[in-house]
Design an enzyme around this catalytic site. Sequence first.
Site, PDB file in Angstrom:
ATOM      1  CG  ASP A  81      -2.051   0.942   1.193  1.00 17.67           C
ATOM      2  OD1 ASP A  81      -2.504   1.250   0.073  1.00 17.67           O
ATOM      3  OD2 ASP A  81      -2.525   1.372   2.263  1.00 17.67           O
ATOM      4  CG  HIS A  82      -0.768   4.957   0.427  1.00 20.48           C
ATOM      5  ND1 HIS A  82      -1.142   5.965  -0.426  1.00 20.48           N
ATOM      6  CD2 HIS A  82      -1.894   4.542   1.045  1.00 20.48           C
ATOM      7  CE1 HIS A  82      -2.444   6.171  -0.318  1.00 20.48           C
ATOM      8  NE2 HIS A  82      -2.933   5.312   0.560  1.00 20.48           N
ATOM      9  CG  HIS A 178      -5.909   8.010   3.820  1.00 24.91           C
ATOM     10  ND1 HIS A 178      -5.111   8.683   2.939  1.00 24.91           N
ATOM     11  CD2 HIS A 178      -6.116   6.787   3.266  1.00 24.91           C
ATOM     12  CE1 HIS A 178      -4.827   7.906   1.899  1.00 24.91           C
ATOM     13  NE2 HIS A 178      -5.437   6.754   2.068  1.00 24.91           N
ATOM     14  N   GLY A 179      -8.697   7.902   7.548  1.00 28.19           N
ATOM     15  CA  GLY A 179      -9.022   8.176   8.948  1.00 28.19           C
ATOM     16  C   GLY A 179     -10.483   8.544   9.095  1.00 28.19           C
ATOM     17  CG  HIS A 206      -6.843   4.763  -1.002  1.00 26.47           C
ATOM     18  ND1 HIS A 206      -5.640   4.472  -0.437  1.00 26.47           N
ATOM     19  CD2 HIS A 206      -6.846   4.171  -2.222  1.00 26.47           C
ATOM     20  CE1 HIS A 206      -4.917   3.739  -1.270  1.00 26.47           C
ATOM     21  NE2 HIS A 206      -5.637   3.544  -2.366  1.00 26.47           N
ATOM     22  CB  SER A 209     -11.845   4.211   8.756  1.00 25.77           C
ATOM     23  OG  SER A 209     -11.039   3.068   8.794  1.00 25.77           O
ATOM     24  CG  ASN A 228      -7.174   0.643   0.395  1.00 29.47           C
ATOM     25  OD1 ASN A 228      -7.547  -0.319  -0.268  1.00 29.47           O
ATOM     26  ND2 ASN A 228      -6.125   1.370   0.074  1.00 29.47           N
ATOM     27  CB  THR A 231      -8.544   4.884  10.782  1.00 28.27           C
ATOM     28  OG1 THR A 231      -7.564   5.411   9.888  1.00 28.27           O
ATOM     29  CG2 THR A 231      -8.573   5.723  12.033  1.00 28.27           C
TER      30      THR A 231
HETATM   31  P1  13P Z   1      -8.782   4.389   6.554  1.00 29.13           P
HETATM   32  O1  13P Z   1      -7.702   4.542   7.557  1.00 29.13           O
HETATM   33  O2  13P Z   1      -9.688   5.568   6.473  1.00 29.13           O
HETATM   34  O3  13P Z   1      -9.560   3.138   6.751  1.00 29.13           O
HETATM   35  O4  13P Z   1      -8.094   4.301   5.128  1.00 29.13           O
HETATM   36  C1  13P Z   1      -7.133   3.306   4.871  1.00 29.13           C
HETATM   37  C2  13P Z   1      -6.524   3.465   3.530  1.00 29.13           C
HETATM   38  O5  13P Z   1      -7.111   3.992   2.629  1.00 29.13           O
HETATM   39  C3  13P Z   1      -5.153   2.916   3.364  1.00 29.13           C
HETATM   40  O6  13P Z   1      -4.662   3.088   2.091  1.00 29.13           O
END
Ligand code: 13P
Length: 278
Positions: A81-82, A178-179, A206, A209, A228, A231
Amino acid sequence: MLVNTKEILLNALQNNYAVAAFNVYNLETVQAAIKVAEKENQPVIIALGERYFPTVDVEGFAALVKVMAEKTRIPVALHLDHAYEKESIIRAIRCGFTSVMYDGSKYELDQNIAYTKEIVEIAHMAGVSVEAEIGSVARGAFSDEEEGNGTLTDPQSAKEFVAATGVDFLAAAIGTVHGMYQGEPKIDLALLDEIRIAVNIPLVLHGGSGTPEDILKKAIQLGICKVNVNTEVSIAAVSYLEKFIEKKQIEHLSTIMSEMQLSMEPVMTKFVRLLSTK
Ligand code: 13P
């Protein structure tokens, strides 16, 4: 069994469901993800971010996931990932990851195309599939990811990007973060529809969460094949730990680790069920 990520995602695209890609960092997160997917009889993607390379033995980790994948009948993919560095991508390919994400989202389109194209050439020679991103996913609360500027994906640029690079799946920035969201999520499903029509390859969301369930369902109908999740799983384990510390009762580390694993499983189950059902 260990399966190429592309195979898993093309099946998801054809059958209108999505596969959870759980970010993992240690044995317990991997065990939880595979256990939950096995129970729900669904494929799963085990995703290790480049940001954990300094703390995780990458070759050892890959070997472990491959052995665990071969022990189960469900399809398991191993994803990087990333990743921002070519060296990390080559390292992951060498030790058997089934897909890699090159994140060139901070670059201008032309530069992102040039860097991503080179990664695709390398990865495809090894039979490894590639995810890339245009636009940029912003960061909300409790995330461990890099800050993104929140620029949404432009469908025409997405079309040009996919045609020029040959990527296998595309992370589309449509307003997820993200998060955890701070305030109401503003997710542009109409934009997602435009991107889907423009590119016609599996799309990745992405920032799973905190994303409302109805939005996730609609997004899957509009071409999202991989969601994905990081979090929310982390929050579940950290809350367990906080409660444990409040109890002021000394336990053995092995008990704490296995209870932390148990605390993550309900969140993972929620996502696997949600993504796999219409
Ligand atoms: P979250 O932390 O929002 O679940 O996103 C994870 C993510 O996209 C990792 O690439």
